[in-house]
Every structure is written in C-alpha cells, then in structure tokens.
Write a protein that holds these residues in place. Structure first.
Motif, PDB file in Angstrom:
ATOM      1  N   ALA A   1       5.362   1.287  -8.509  1.00 63.15           N
ATOM      2  CA  ALA A   1       4.057   1.767  -8.964  1.00 63.15           C
ATOM      3  C   ALA A   1       4.099   2.212 -10.418  1.00 63.15           C
TER       4      ALA A   1
ATOM      5  N   SER B   1       7.554   6.022  -6.437  1.00 62.37           N
ATOM      6  CA  SER B   1       7.818   4.585  -6.380  1.00 62.37           C
ATOM      7  C   SER B   1       8.042   4.022  -7.774  1.00 62.37           C
TER       8      SER B   1
ATOM      9  N   GLY C   1       0.816  -1.209   0.000  1.00 61.99           N
ATOM     10  CA  GLY C   1       0.000   0.000   0.000  1.00 61.99           C
ATOM     11  C   GLY C   1       0.850   1.259   0.000  1.00 61.99           C
ATOM     12  N   PHE C   2       1.933   1.225   0.767  1.00 63.95           N
ATOM     13  CA  PHE C   2       2.837   2.376   0.810  1.00 63.95           C
ATOM     14  C   PHE C   2       3.482   2.612  -0.554  1.00 63.95           C
TER      15      PHE C   2
ATOM     16  N   LEU D   1       2.321   1.810  -3.518  1.00 63.25           N
ATOM     17  CA  LEU D   1       1.332   2.313  -4.469  1.00 63.25           C
ATOM     18  C   LEU D   1       0.957   3.760  -4.176  1.00 63.25           C
ATOM     19  N   TRP D   2       1.066   4.174  -2.908  1.00 64.44           N
ATOM     20  CA  TRP D   2       0.730   5.546  -2.520  1.00 64.44           C
ATOM     21  C   TRP D   2       1.893   6.500  -2.788  1.00 64.44           C
ATOM     22  N   GLU D   3       3.117   5.972  -2.732  1.00 57.76           N
ATOM     23  CA  GLU D   3       4.308   6.808  -2.898  1.00 57.76           C
ATOM     24  C   GLU D   3       4.417   7.288  -4.352  1.00 57.76           C
TER      25      GLU D   3
END
Length: 277
Positions: free
Chosen positions: A228, A225, A217-218, A220-222
């Motif tokens: 991602a 990344s 989750g981190f 995909l949120w970053e």
C-alpha cells in the motif's frame, strides 16, 4: 527450428493441436514442442532476476497483485486474439479440473513464499531439482510413456545428483517433496485434460481471482503494508509480474500439448541450472 512457419503459427494462434496422452516414446520429439519447452525454461531460469528487483515488497504481498496482473494480461491477450469465448469452459467437469490445477499452481506459489520467508531456501531449491524426476515418474507410471537407453542413463545421472544434494542437506524436507509433487501433478492434469494454453491459464487465474481480490483489499486496509505504501514506480514494476508469470506458463502449457510428460521433465533442468549460473 525445423519448421519455422508452423512454430510461428502455433504460437500466434495459441491454439495448439493436442498430441496423444499416451506417447509411446521420447525418441522423436516434434521441433515445435522442443521450442516451447526450451523457451519456457529459459524464461523461468531468468525470472529470479526480475524478482530480485522487488526489494521493499515481501514475496507474500507481491503474490496477490501477481495473480491479478496475470489475469489482466491474459484477458487482454484473449481480446486481442479474439479467443474470449474459449475462456468460458462448458460443463462442471471442465471447471472442476481447472479448479484443481489452479489450486495446485497457487499452492506451489504459496509454499515457495513460505519457504523463502522461513529461511528454507535450500529446501525449495531441492524441490525444483526433484520436480523433473517427479514429472518423469508420472509420465512413466500414469501415461505409460517409455524411455530410450540414453535417456534412462541421463535420468539416472540426474537422480544421482539429487541424491547427493539430499545427502548434503541431511534430510528430505517436506517442503521439497510438496513443491516437486504439486507442480508435477499440475503438468499431469494438463496432459490428461489438454486445453488451449491461453484459455486454460486464463480460467485458472479467474478461479484464483476472488481470493486475490480479498487479499488485495486486506493489503490496502493494512496500515503497515509495504504494498500500500509503494511508489508509482514500484507498482509499475510489480505490474510486469503479470507478463513475467503468464509468458512461461503459456509456453509450459504449449509444451505439454506437444511433448510426452517424460520429455517435459527432462527439459525442466534448464531452469534451475540457468538460475544457478
């Protein structure tokens, strides 16, 4: 191998009868155990070729989907072989040992990622050369296993080689010691508390999955990344990490159930030598 049918049957069932924890000698090793150990370290020796193919995604980011894809691969294998019931351990004690072994394995992975990221590749390589000696030492001290004369000479030569490497480095880095000790203890736990390879490894990935999901989750949120922003092809290639991780670990679990820990330690030198070549 001497008994091909027995070897094939053990591999297909992934439910291998455990040998005694206190094997008296490594003089007569079962052919199935030798097959599992050699296959395991041959695969591990070639695994760096796969990881070299992941260029744009850092090792730290690749670690998170690696755990989740390994769990997916193992769960599919459990469904296909109809061994999902074996995955759910009974009793807190068994889950406790599963948690300890999972933490040792993930800690070893994380420390390796840290070593690579901090330009301490030599220290990590030295750790994987010390690791077999640690496994042999644990087998001798904890399990009361014994060595033959020729085997003692072979281990002495290996220890001398590690000593020369350490002398060239100029010190014994803590990373080397922790990498070697963590995986040696991982093997010892599976020797003291043997479990079916597929069920045991699946439980370990289940223990690690909550942290891996949070990490995913981190990522995909970053916004920065690389994971991602990766292409479909890169994600497909990364999905192979599940099989790349699961296959040698299953073979390792099977080897520890067939062989004394001292013998498992001896075979471990196949992987770093193959990687070096």
């Amino acid at each position: 191998f001497g008994d091909v049918e027995a070897f094939t049957r053990d591999w297909q069932s992934l439910k291998i009868p455990a040998m005694s924890n206190h094997a008296p000698s490594t003089a007569n090793l079962p052919t199935a155990g030798i097959g599992f150990a050699v296959s395991c370290y041959l695969v591990w020796g070639l695994v760096p070729v796969y990881w070299k193919g992941i260029i744009d995604i850092s090792a730290a980011e690749a670690l998170i989907p690696r755990i989740l894809w390994t769990l997916i691969i193992l769960w599919i294998a459990a469904i296909v072989t109809r061994r999902t019931r074996e995955t759910w351990a009974r009793g807190r004690r068994e889950w406790g040992w599963t948690t300890v072994s999972a933490l040792l394995l993930s800690g070893n992975w994380c420390l390796f990622v840290y070593a690579v990221g901090s330009d301490q590749v030599v220290a990590s390589s030295l750790g994987y050369y010390i690791n077999p000696l640690m496994s042999i030492l644990l087998g001798l001290i904890v399990l009361g296993e014994r060595l033959g004369r020729i085997q003692s000479v072979a281990i002495g030569i290996a220890a001398l080689g590690v000593g020369v490497l350490t002398f060239r480095v100029g010190e014994l880095p803590w990373i080397s010691l922790v990498l070697a000790t963590s995986f040696a203890l991982y093997g010892l736990i599976h020797k003291l508390h043997p479990r079916p390879p597929l069920a045991g490894l699946t439980r370990e990935m289940l223990v690690l999955s909550p942290a891996a999901i949070l990490g995913l989750g981190f990522l995909l949120w970053e916004p920065n990344s690389a994971f991602a922003a990766a292409s479909i092809g890169e994600h497909a290639y990364l999905a192979l990490s599940g099989a790349v991780t699961a296959i040698p670990l299953l073979l390792f679990h099977a080897a520890t159930r067939h062989l004394p820990l001292v013998a498992v330690g001896m075979f471990q030198y196949i992987a770093p030598m193959l990687t070096l070549i």
